[in-house]
Motif scaffolding. Sequence first.
Motif, PDB file in Angstrom:
ATOM      1  N   UNK A  41      -0.870   0.067  -8.925  1.00 42.94           N
ATOM      2  CA  UNK A  41      -2.282  -0.288  -9.081  1.00 42.94           C
ATOM      3  C   UNK A  41      -3.130   0.851  -8.516  1.00 42.94           C
ATOM      4  N   UNK A  42      -3.909   1.481  -9.390  1.00 42.66           N
ATOM      5  CA  UNK A  42      -4.775   2.586  -8.970  1.00 42.66           C
ATOM      6  C   UNK A  42      -6.164   2.392  -9.589  1.00 42.66           C
ATOM      7  N   UNK A  43      -7.149   3.065  -9.030  1.00 38.84           N
ATOM      8  CA  UNK A  43      -8.510   3.033  -9.546  1.00 38.84           C
ATOM      9  C   UNK A  43      -8.970   1.585  -9.751  1.00 38.84           C
ATOM     10  N   UNK A  66      -3.181   3.483  -3.567  1.00 42.55           N
ATOM     11  CA  UNK A  66      -2.897   2.431  -4.522  1.00 42.55           C
ATOM     12  C   UNK A  66      -1.926   1.421  -3.949  1.00 42.55           C
ATOM     13  N   UNK A  67      -1.505   0.493  -4.771  1.00 38.23           N
ATOM     14  CA  UNK A  67      -0.510  -0.490  -4.350  1.00 38.23           C
ATOM     15  C   UNK A  67       0.618  -0.549  -5.365  1.00 38.23           C
ATOM     16  N   UNK A  68       1.768  -1.024  -4.901  1.00 33.18           N
ATOM     17  CA  UNK A  68       2.946  -1.141  -5.757  1.00 33.18           C
ATOM     18  C   UNK A  68       3.805  -2.283  -5.231  1.00 33.18           C
ATOM     19  N   UNK A  69       4.663  -2.790  -6.087  1.00 31.38           N
ATOM     20  CA  UNK A  69       5.605  -3.815  -5.649  1.00 31.38           C
ATOM     21  C   UNK A  69       6.719  -3.173  -4.827  1.00 31.38           C
ATOM     22  N   UNK A 107       0.835  -1.201   0.000  1.00 27.63           N
ATOM     23  CA  UNK A 107       0.000   0.000   0.000  1.00 27.63           C
ATOM     24  C   UNK A 107       0.867   1.247   0.000  1.00 27.63           C
ATOM     25  N   UNK A 108       0.591   2.174  -0.923  1.00 29.08           N
ATOM     26  CA  UNK A 108       1.321   3.435  -1.007  1.00 29.08           C
ATOM     27  C   UNK A 108       0.418   4.584  -0.538  1.00 29.08           C
TER      28      UNK A 108
END
Length: 409
Positions: A364-366, A129-132, A124-125
Amino acid sequence: MKQTWRWFGPPDVAKVDDIVQAGAEGVVTALHHIPNGVAWPFEEVTLRQRQVGLRADGSPSGLAWDVVESLPVSEEIKKQKGEWREHIASYKASLENIARAGIEVVCYNFMPVLDWTRTALRHRVPNGGTAMRFDINDFAVFDIHILARAGASEDFSEMVRLEAARRFEKLSDAERERLARSVTMGLPGSTESLSIADVRSHLEEYDHISSDRLREHFVDFLSEVVPVAERLGLRLCCHPDDPPFPLLGLPRVMSTEADYTYLMAKVNSPANGITLCSGSLGARPDNDLPGMMKRLGDRVHFIHLRNVKRDGSDIAGSFVEAEHLAGDTDMVALIATIIAEERRRKAAGRSDHQIPMRPDHGQDILDDLTRNSQPGYPTIGRLKGLAELRGVITALEHQQFGLEGSERR
């Protein structure tokens, strides 16, 4: 640059129609369903080309398969064990069929055991959103306490060892399993993944393979396949280690500019080239991306533009996949050097003056958050990244205000 889009074939949640709407000019894909070491049949290559060329309603997409990513190098080849010679023969056969189909660029890597490594696939950012993410403390949890590799503790600082022990004690069984799955996930799009037992088995076989030995094996591989690629008019381009520092006691041979310079000189051919990945190389603070493009640009055949934000200045440290213009790599400076290289090539009459580029990874957004896409490859997150990169490219190429305009002024 030719703006391309990575596609994992029909199972991908991003469809050909989405790629068209994103404004991409070409497609990067591979035959992920074919096991490593097996030759790619010509019929399978042309089938994928037809799939790229059609929208869902059967009308032409206007897209073509421009870059193969990846044509995997088997572990047998890297270790020179088992049927490694047969696997090299299969690799050459794949190159023949790729060239026969009219594709010219082939990306691959030479990372032992794990093709890329992250400790969290959907971290979680702040924007929700999320990111690796790669967290050196969590990786130490895996290496020391879950994998229980002999001598693992010696590879980490005392501070990391203490933090890893603290975190391991707090993790539930499910959280430990999720961490292990994240670390051992296979090549993006591949059907191959590794169990803990698989990793331990591979590590045993690498016990006596040093960095120098692996580099020798790499040169042996290139000495076999590069002449074939040159004869066929193909451009091979090696992706850097990801992340670009040693893990699990394994050797790393494509992490720095010096690594690339060595391999380019040992097998000196225009067919032996580089995939410049700004995210992989940018995870290491001593890698100068614009400088590498200036000095090695003649052999750069493919470009991945992505950014990472490092937690600190350690060579082997933690980082998260950042927005394309928000990480530690100066993306504007890097793109400016790429444009300069393309202009130099065009002036020299090179047919490959336009270098294929793709927006690599993304947050990863929206709607990405519910689409369960391949980790690192969200549709909207990459579309946002492509739009940002396209804006930089457009500004730098502007006749009045861009690089040419500034030269006239």
